[in-house]
Design an enzyme around this catalytic site. Structure first.
Site, PDB file in Angstrom:
ATOM      1  N   TYR A 194       0.779  -1.100  -0.217  1.00  0.00           N
ATOM      2  CA  TYR A 194       0.203  -0.280  -0.276  1.00  0.00           C
ATOM      3  C   TYR A 194       0.577   1.009   0.199  1.00  0.00           C
ATOM      4  O   TYR A 194       2.157   0.648   0.086  1.00  0.00           O
ATOM      5  CB  TYR A 194      -0.952   0.264   1.659  1.00  0.00           C
ATOM      6  CG  TYR A 194      -1.924   0.319   1.080  1.00  0.00           C
ATOM      7  CD1 TYR A 194      -3.186   0.778   0.224  1.00  0.00           C
ATOM      8  CD2 TYR A 194      -1.954   1.490   2.476  1.00  0.00           C
ATOM      9  CE1 TYR A 194      -4.308   1.964   0.804  1.00  0.00           C
ATOM     10  CE2 TYR A 194      -3.461   1.973   2.567  1.00  0.00           C
ATOM     11  CZ  TYR A 194      -4.145   2.623   1.593  1.00  0.00           C
ATOM     12  OH  TYR A 194      -5.633   3.765   1.975  1.00  0.00           O
ATOM     13  N   ARG A 247      -6.978  10.967 -10.599  1.00  0.00           N
ATOM     14  CA  ARG A 247      -6.093  12.087  -9.210  1.00  0.00           C
ATOM     15  C   ARG A 247      -5.487  10.514  -8.437  1.00  0.00           C
ATOM     16  O   ARG A 247      -6.258  10.201  -6.805  1.00  0.00           O
ATOM     17  CB  ARG A 247      -6.765  12.381  -8.159  1.00  0.00           C
ATOM     18  CG  ARG A 247      -6.315  13.705  -7.403  1.00  0.00           C
ATOM     19  CD  ARG A 247      -5.873  12.618  -6.259  1.00  0.00           C
ATOM     20  NE  ARG A 247      -6.978  12.256  -5.180  1.00  0.00           N
ATOM     21  CZ  ARG A 247      -6.667  11.499  -3.735  1.00  0.00           C
ATOM     22  NH1 ARG A 247      -5.793  10.698  -4.259  1.00  0.00           N
ATOM     23  NH2 ARG A 247      -7.661  10.982  -3.132  1.00  0.00           N
ATOM     24  N   LYS A 274      -6.325  -1.754  -2.959  1.00  0.00           N
ATOM     25  CA  LYS A 274      -7.108  -1.401  -1.654  1.00  0.00           C
ATOM     26  C   LYS A 274      -8.146  -2.583  -1.923  1.00  0.00           C
ATOM     27  O   LYS A 274      -8.275  -2.915  -0.555  1.00  0.00           O
ATOM     28  CB  LYS A 274      -8.064  -0.334  -2.474  1.00  0.00           C
ATOM     29  CG  LYS A 274      -7.594   0.640  -2.392  1.00  0.00           C
ATOM     30  CD  LYS A 274      -8.065   1.624  -1.387  1.00  0.00           C
ATOM     31  CE  LYS A 274      -7.217   3.059  -1.395  1.00  0.00           C
ATOM     32  NZ  LYS A 274      -7.176   4.094  -0.057  1.00  0.00           N
ATOM     33  N   GLU A 346     -12.618   5.127  -5.801  1.00  0.00           N
ATOM     34  CA  GLU A 346     -11.304   4.938  -5.940  1.00  0.00           C
ATOM     35  C   GLU A 346     -10.474   6.392  -5.932  1.00  0.00           C
ATOM     36  O   GLU A 346     -10.280   6.016  -7.650  1.00  0.00           O
ATOM     37  CB  GLU A 346     -10.113   3.592  -5.404  1.00  0.00           C
ATOM     38  CG  GLU A 346      -9.629   4.208  -4.816  1.00  0.00           C
ATOM     39  CD  GLU A 346      -9.562   4.608  -3.142  1.00  0.00           C
ATOM     40  OE1 GLU A 346     -10.099   3.802  -2.947  1.00  0.00           O
ATOM     41  OE2 GLU A 346      -8.744   5.624  -2.733  1.00  0.00           O
ATOM     42  N   ASP A 347      -9.902   7.211  -5.982  1.00  0.00           N
ATOM     43  CA  ASP A 347      -8.692   8.206  -6.148  1.00  0.00           C
ATOM     44  C   ASP A 347      -9.676   9.127  -7.935  1.00  0.00           C
ATOM     45  O   ASP A 347      -8.912   9.279  -9.153  1.00  0.00           O
ATOM     46  CB  ASP A 347      -7.043   7.923  -7.222  1.00  0.00           C
ATOM     47  CG  ASP A 347      -7.397   7.103  -5.366  1.00  0.00           C
ATOM     48  OD1 ASP A 347      -7.688   7.427  -4.741  1.00  0.00           O
ATOM     49  OD2 ASP A 347      -6.070   7.191  -5.426  1.00  0.00           O
ATOM     50  N   ASP A 369     -13.951   6.268  -0.485  1.00  0.00           N
ATOM     51  CA  ASP A 369     -12.819   6.121  -0.219  1.00  0.00           C
ATOM     52  C   ASP A 369     -12.168   7.307   0.120  1.00  0.00           C
ATOM     53  O   ASP A 369     -11.880   7.879   1.841  1.00  0.00           O
ATOM     54  CB  ASP A 369     -12.323   5.475  -0.579  1.00  0.00           C
ATOM     55  CG  ASP A 369     -10.639   5.572  -0.019  1.00  0.00           C
ATOM     56  OD1 ASP A 369     -11.418   4.418   1.089  1.00  0.00           O
ATOM     57  OD2 ASP A 369     -10.105   4.708  -0.284  1.00  0.00           O
ATOM     58  N   ASP A 370     -11.753   8.641  -0.241  1.00  0.00           N
ATOM     59  CA  ASP A 370     -11.731   9.782  -0.401  1.00  0.00           C
ATOM     60  C   ASP A 370     -11.869  11.218   0.275  1.00  0.00           C
ATOM     61  O   ASP A 370     -11.393  11.127   0.966  1.00  0.00           O
ATOM     62  CB  ASP A 370     -10.652   9.929  -1.694  1.00  0.00           C
ATOM     63  CG  ASP A 370     -10.160   9.323  -2.193  1.00  0.00           C
ATOM     64  OD1 ASP A 370      -8.889   8.410  -1.697  1.00  0.00           O
ATOM     65  OD2 ASP A 370     -10.603   8.390  -3.792  1.00  0.00           O
ATOM     66  N   ASN A 495      -0.601  11.877   0.455  1.00  0.00           N
ATOM     67  CA  ASN A 495       0.292  10.722   0.027  1.00  0.00           C
ATOM     68  C   ASN A 495       0.888  10.363  -1.726  1.00  0.00           C
ATOM     69  O   ASN A 495       0.311  11.160  -2.068  1.00  0.00           O
ATOM     70  CB  ASN A 495      -0.635   9.102   0.300  1.00  0.00           C
ATOM     71  CG  ASN A 495      -1.590   8.961   1.332  1.00  0.00           C
ATOM     72  OD1 ASN A 495      -0.156   8.834   2.622  1.00  0.00           O
ATOM     73  ND2 ASN A 495      -2.468   8.426   1.052  1.00  0.00           N
TER      74      ASN A 495
HETATM   75  N1  LIG Z   1      -4.330   9.546   4.295  1.00  0.00           N
HETATM   76  C1  LIG Z   1      -5.237   8.802   3.344  1.00  0.00           C
HETATM   77  O1  LIG Z   1      -6.554   8.517   4.166  1.00  0.00           O
HETATM   78  C2  LIG Z   1      -6.009  10.106   2.395  1.00  0.00           C
HETATM   79  C3  LIG Z   1      -4.914  10.645   1.589  1.00  0.00           C
HETATM   80  N2  LIG Z   1      -5.397  11.383   0.862  1.00  0.00           N
HETATM   81  C4  LIG Z   1      -4.032  12.431   0.176  1.00  0.00           C
HETATM   82  O2  LIG Z   1      -4.349  13.774   0.614  1.00  0.00           O
HETATM   83  C5  LIG Z   1      -4.329  14.560  -1.336  1.00  0.00           C
HETATM   84  C6  LIG Z   1      -5.025  15.294  -2.149  1.00  0.00           C
HETATM   85  O3  LIG Z   1      -6.608  14.008  -2.728  1.00  0.00           O
HETATM   86  P1  LIG Z   1      -8.136  15.012  -2.913  1.00  0.00           P
HETATM   87  O4  LIG Z   1      -7.919  15.617  -1.275  1.00  0.00           O
HETATM   88  O5  LIG Z   1      -9.027  13.699  -3.314  1.00  0.00           O
HETATM   89  O6  LIG Z   1      -7.484  15.673  -3.886  1.00  0.00           O
HETATM   90  P2  LIG Z   1      -8.101  17.209  -4.948  1.00  0.00           P
HETATM   91  O7  LIG Z   1      -7.211  17.057  -5.554  1.00  0.00           O
HETATM   92  O8  LIG Z   1      -8.848  16.686  -4.078  1.00  0.00           O
HETATM   93  O9  LIG Z   1      -7.773  18.267  -3.872  1.00  0.00           O
HETATM   94  C7  LIG Z   1      -6.900  18.897  -3.497  1.00  0.00           C
HETATM   95  C8  LIG Z   1      -6.642  19.877  -3.462  1.00  0.00           C
HETATM   96  O10 LIG Z   1      -4.974  20.893  -3.189  1.00  0.00           O
HETATM   97  C9  LIG Z   1      -5.253  22.308  -3.504  1.00  0.00           C
HETATM   98  N3  LIG Z   1      -3.840  22.295  -3.760  1.00  0.00           N
HETATM   99  C10 LIG Z   1      -3.355  21.444  -4.613  1.00  0.00           C
HETATM  100  N4  LIG Z   1      -1.829  21.949  -4.478  1.00  0.00           N
HETATM  101  C11 LIG Z   1      -2.138  23.917  -3.459  1.00  0.00           C
HETATM  102  C12 LIG Z   1      -0.497  23.497  -3.062  1.00  0.00           C
HETATM  103  N5  LIG Z   1       0.572  24.144  -3.709  1.00  0.00           N
HETATM  104  N6  LIG Z   1      -0.770  24.928  -1.943  1.00  0.00           N
HETATM  105  C13 LIG Z   1      -2.953  24.847  -1.468  1.00  0.00           C
HETATM  106  N7  LIG Z   1      -3.800  24.448  -1.660  1.00  0.00           N
HETATM  107  C14 LIG Z   1      -3.438  23.289  -3.359  1.00  0.00           C
HETATM  108  C15 LIG Z   1      -5.881  22.188  -4.932  1.00  0.00           C
HETATM  109  O11 LIG Z   1      -6.025  23.616  -4.895  1.00  0.00           O
HETATM  110  P3  LIG Z   1      -7.500  23.732  -5.622  1.00  0.00           P
HETATM  111  O12 LIG Z   1      -8.571  23.685  -6.097  1.00  0.00           O
HETATM  112  O13 LIG Z   1      -7.331  24.421  -6.117  1.00  0.00           O
HETATM  113  O14 LIG Z   1      -6.754  22.587  -7.329  1.00  0.00           O
HETATM  114  C16 LIG Z   1      -7.091  21.283  -4.415  1.00  0.00           C
HETATM  115  O15 LIG Z   1      -8.435  22.080  -3.367  1.00  0.00           O
HETATM  116  C17 LIG Z   1      -3.313  13.093  -2.311  1.00  0.00           C
HETATM  117  O16 LIG Z   1      -2.129  13.566  -1.925  1.00  0.00           O
HETATM  118  C18 LIG Z   1      -4.218  12.182  -1.182  1.00  0.00           C
HETATM  119  O17 LIG Z   1      -2.821  11.256  -1.605  1.00  0.00           O
HETATM  120  C19 LIG Z   1      -6.996  11.061  -0.347  1.00  0.00           C
HETATM  121  C20 LIG Z   1      -7.525  10.370   0.970  1.00  0.00           C
HETATM  122  C21 LIG Z   1      -6.988  10.064   2.034  1.00  0.00           C
HETATM  123  C1  LIG Z   2      -5.450   6.424   1.048  1.00  0.00           C
HETATM  124  C2  LIG Z   2      -5.535   7.084   0.003  1.00  0.00           C
HETATM  125  O1  LIG Z   2      -6.678   6.569  -0.303  1.00  0.00           O
HETATM  126  C3  LIG Z   2      -5.331   8.704  -1.341  1.00  0.00           C
HETATM  127  O2  LIG Z   2      -4.503   8.519  -0.723  1.00  0.00           O
HETATM  128  O3  LIG Z   2      -5.859   8.827  -2.166  1.00  0.00           O
HETATM  129 MG   LIG Z   3      -7.435   7.260  -2.085  1.00  0.00          MG
END
Ligand SMILES: NC(=O)C1=CN([C@@H]2O[C@H](COP(=O)(O)OP(=O)(O)OC[C@H]3O[C@@H](n4cnc5c(N)ncnc54)[C@H](OP(=O)(O)O)[C@@H]3O)[C@@H](O)[C@H]2O)C=CC1
Ligand SMILES: CC(=O)C(=O)O
Ligand SMILES: [Mg+2]
Length: 639
Positions: A194, A247, A274, A346-347, A369-370, A495
């Site tokens: 993972y 993503r 997953k 997912e993603d 999941d996200d 991640n």
């Molecule tokens: N730990 C966990 O369980 C999980 C972790 N994640 C991680 O979270 C991260 C984001 O996922 P997710 O929310 O789905 O992604 P999204 O693409 O939906 O969102 C990313 C957000 O970050 C913003 N962003 C990008 N670059 C910057 C920057 N330099 N400064 C400020 N804001 C920024 C984007 O802005 P804008 O809207 O303006 O483009 C957007 O709002 C990934 O790395 C993923 O691996 C996700 C799910 C679960």
């Molecule tokens: C953990 C997870 O689902 C992600 O990083 O997208």
């Molecule tokens: Mg995910």
């Protein structure tokens, strides 16, 4: 002579479609019953092609018409010799042949069947009964010894990708050993199968696997998705993890590389990863899990220009074209597997993720999941963190770096939740230009561009990174959090590790050992000024396996937000004094099966309470029921 399409095994044997048993019939097949549906399915899907090649036809009622004429004698001058009855060896490149296979394994085939292979653990008796003599060296070893040996081998690899490949190889050769290893060494192997290693594998690798691990559904399959689902050998699917690769973790649009593959080999990094956790952490049978990659193209220029990229070589379909393909997929899933199959999105990129969840949340058993899994795990972590800082969630101020899918929807606390996206703080003056899902979070405040300035202005007690961009929690940001708070809560959720907003070491060092820290990808414990800090892993992997099991065991037909809250509470409850003393806000992963059973029980209980469960009557002891229904990877003994 017409046979109904649901042949019994005896019918198939009579027809020479399966090998004749050697010895007593009941001794012959050591395999679980799912072999039979597989036989049935492979006939259904390839009936016309296979049987017409044997001079047979399928009538309009679905019956197979086997013509009893003797197959033609092979020509004496064929290079394949007289055994080449299907003409495979004799066929020239432009001649079609039938990809004939047998579904009941024995001998060499048994050793190559990952569901039944036991390697050196086949007993002497089984070696006799199943034609294995000579195919294995003489030693018989236990599964426990196999686990020990495999761990020994894995620990010798220095490079994480080598470990990942060895684990994937094991999954493809001996599924039960793979799961036993993963379950018994979950803390050591989770980072291998993972995040972070799976992310690195998705990015760097094209050629690891040698057999299909899931379904690819591209725009080319439009109009045929139901047929595609029927090509999958397992019928009793309970969980589907589906991605469109837009993503992947914090790595962006990886197209079909979310599924790793090249010209000759293919696999599915994210959906398979997953689903491995559904089995190892949540106890869902591997045969009930279906990984799916939807391919609507990619906007990743590098992939589009890569001569070895074999996803659709076009820019991503959007709008109606995208929606129609997804709708056909969702409809086909329900038609083929019924209403109780869990579909985990997912993603997906956020511009599709929110809409898909809203659209199918009322008609299907869908779970993102996200969005939902992450919200649930973060909430549990925050409840855990309150033990260190006191008060209730309503007393805290949250600042998110990242305003995508990964936020926490706490309606009542909205005034205390602030978001920063790539353009800065989300404020009312930006309302016209921001995406719809950000609008409810826009506050009346002057615009701020930089995170550190937002921290200074908002004075959050909790800083959560969900930006997908590494090293954005700079030293100044962490130091400011530590100036503002005695115990700053800092969660770097992005991640894989390369995208983590800061490392555990940075968080502890820059806050002078005062941060309450957890991250999406794991970090090792950190020594700081003579004290050991154990960072938590704030990852939705704590939630989705148990959550899914709860849905399955109660036969739930829709996901409700209260079930996610129940999952959060169940997880938070398992943070014990001993964990808390080490600075942890999540219980350790080594107890994850127990944790998942508790989550499953609470989710199922909520489903019964809400009247969404269909498995009646409700079992009295749901947690015991969850534990006892979990898949065990121990080997079976073959008669
Ligand atoms: N730990 C966990 O369980 C999980 C972790 N994640 C991680 O979270 C991260 C984001 O996922 P997710 O929310 O789905 O992604 P999204 O693409 O939906 O969102 C990313 C957000 O970050 C913003 N962003 C990008 N670059 C910057 C920057 N330099 N400064 C400020 N804001 C920024 C984007 O802005 P804008 O809207 O303006 O483009 C957007 O709002 C990934 O790395 C993923 O691996 C996700 C799910 C679960
Ligand atoms: C953990 C997870 O689902 C992600 O990083 O997208
Ligand atoms: Mg995910």
């Amino acid at each position: 002579m017409a046979f109904p399409i649901d042949h019994s095994l005896a019918d198939l044997t009579k027809l020479n479609l399966l090998p004749k048993p050697h010895g007593h019939a009941s001794d012959m097949f050591p395999f679980r019953l799912s072999v039979f549906p597989r036989v049935h399915l492979s006939l259904r899907t390839s009936t016309s092609r296979v049987l017409s090649s044997l001079g047979s036809k399928v009538d309009p009622n679905g019956s197979v018409l086997i013509e009893t004429t003797t197959p033609p004698e092979p020509s004496p001058d064929v290079t394949g010799g007289v055994q080449d009855v299907y003409g495979e060896d004799a066929a020239t490149e432009d001649m079609p042949i039938t990809p004939w296979s047998l579904s009941v394994a024995s001998g060499y085939t048994l050793l190559r069947d990952p569901h039944h292979n036991k390697g050196l653990a086949f007993s002497q008796r089984e070696r006799d009964a199943h034609y294995l003599r000579g195919l294995l060296p003489p030693t018989v070893i236990s599964q426990d010894l196999q686990v020990k040996k495999m761990m020994h081998t894995l620990r010798h690899y220095q490079v994480p990708l080598q470990r990942y490949m060895a684990m994937m190889d094991l999954q493809e050769t001996n599924e039960r050993l793979f799961y036993k290893l993963l379950i018994e060494h979950v803390e050591e192997l989770l980072p291998v199968v993972y995040t972070p290693t799976v992310g690195e594998a998705c990015q760097k690798y094209g050629s690891i696997f040698l057999r299909p691990q899931g379904l690819f559904i591209s725009l080319k399959e439009k109009g045929k998705i139901l047929e595609v689902l029927r090509n999958w050998p397992e019928k009793n699917i309970q969980v589907i993890v589906v991605t469109d690769g837009e993503r992947i973790l914090g790595l962006g649009d990886l197209g079909c590389q979310a599924s790793l593959f090249d010209l000759d080999s293919f696999g599915m990094g994210i959906p398979v990863g997953k689903l491995s956790l559904y089995t190892a952490l949540g106890g869902v049978r591997p045969s009930a899990c279906l990984p799916v990659t939807i391919d609507v193209g990619t906007n990743n220029e590098k992939l589009l220009n890569d001569e070895f990229y074999i996803g659709l070589r076009q820019r991503r379909a959007t709008g109606e074209e995208y929606a129609e393909l997804m709708h056909e997929f969702m409809t086909a899933v329900k038609q083929n597997y019924g209403e109780k199959v869990v579909i985990q999105f997912e993603d997906f990129a956020n511009h599709n993720a929110f809409d898909l969840l809203a659209k199918y949340g009322t008609t299907h058993l869908v779970f993102n999941d996200d969005i939902q899994g992450t919200a649930s795990v973060v909430l549990a972590g925050l409840i855990g963190a309150l033990r260190f800082v006191g008060g209730s969630l309503a007393n805290h101020r949250f600042l998110f770096l990242g305003a995508g899918e990964c936020q926490i929807p706490l309606e009542e606390a909205r005034k205390n939740i602030w978001l920063v996206d790539s353009k800065g703080l989300i404020v009312s003056s930006r309302k016209e230009s921001i995406q719809h899902f950000k609008k409810p979070w826009a506050h009346d405040h002057k615009p701020i561009k930089e995170l550190v300035d937002a921290v200074k202005a908002i004075k959050p007690t909790v800083l959560i990174g969900t930006s997908g961009v590494g090293q954005t929690f700079t030293q100044e940001v962490v130091e400011t959090m530590a100036e503002l708070n005695e115990k700053p809560i800092i969660l770097s959720l992005s991640n894989p590790t390369s995208q983590s907003e800061c490392t555990a070491e940075q968080a502890y060092k820059w806050s002078k050992g005062r941060a309450i820290f957890a991250s999406g990808s794991p970090f090792a414990p950190v020594e700081y000024e003579g004290k050991t800090f154990v960072p938590g892993q704030a990852n939705n992997a704590y939630i989705f396996p148990g959550f899914g099991l709860g849905l399955i065991m109660s036969g739930t037909i829709r996901v409700h937000d209260d079930m996610l809250l129940a999952a959060s509470e169940a997880l938070a409850e398992q943070l014990m004094e001993e964990h808390y003393e080490k600075g942890m806000i999540f219980p350790p992963f080594r107890n994850i099966r127990k944790i998942s059973a508790r989550i499953a029980a609470k989710v199922a209980a909520k489903a019964y309470e809400l009247g969404l469960a269909t498995r009646l009557p409700q079992p009295k002891e749901l947690e015991k029921c969850a534990e006892s229904s979990m898949y065990s990877p121990s080997y079976h003994s073959y008669r």
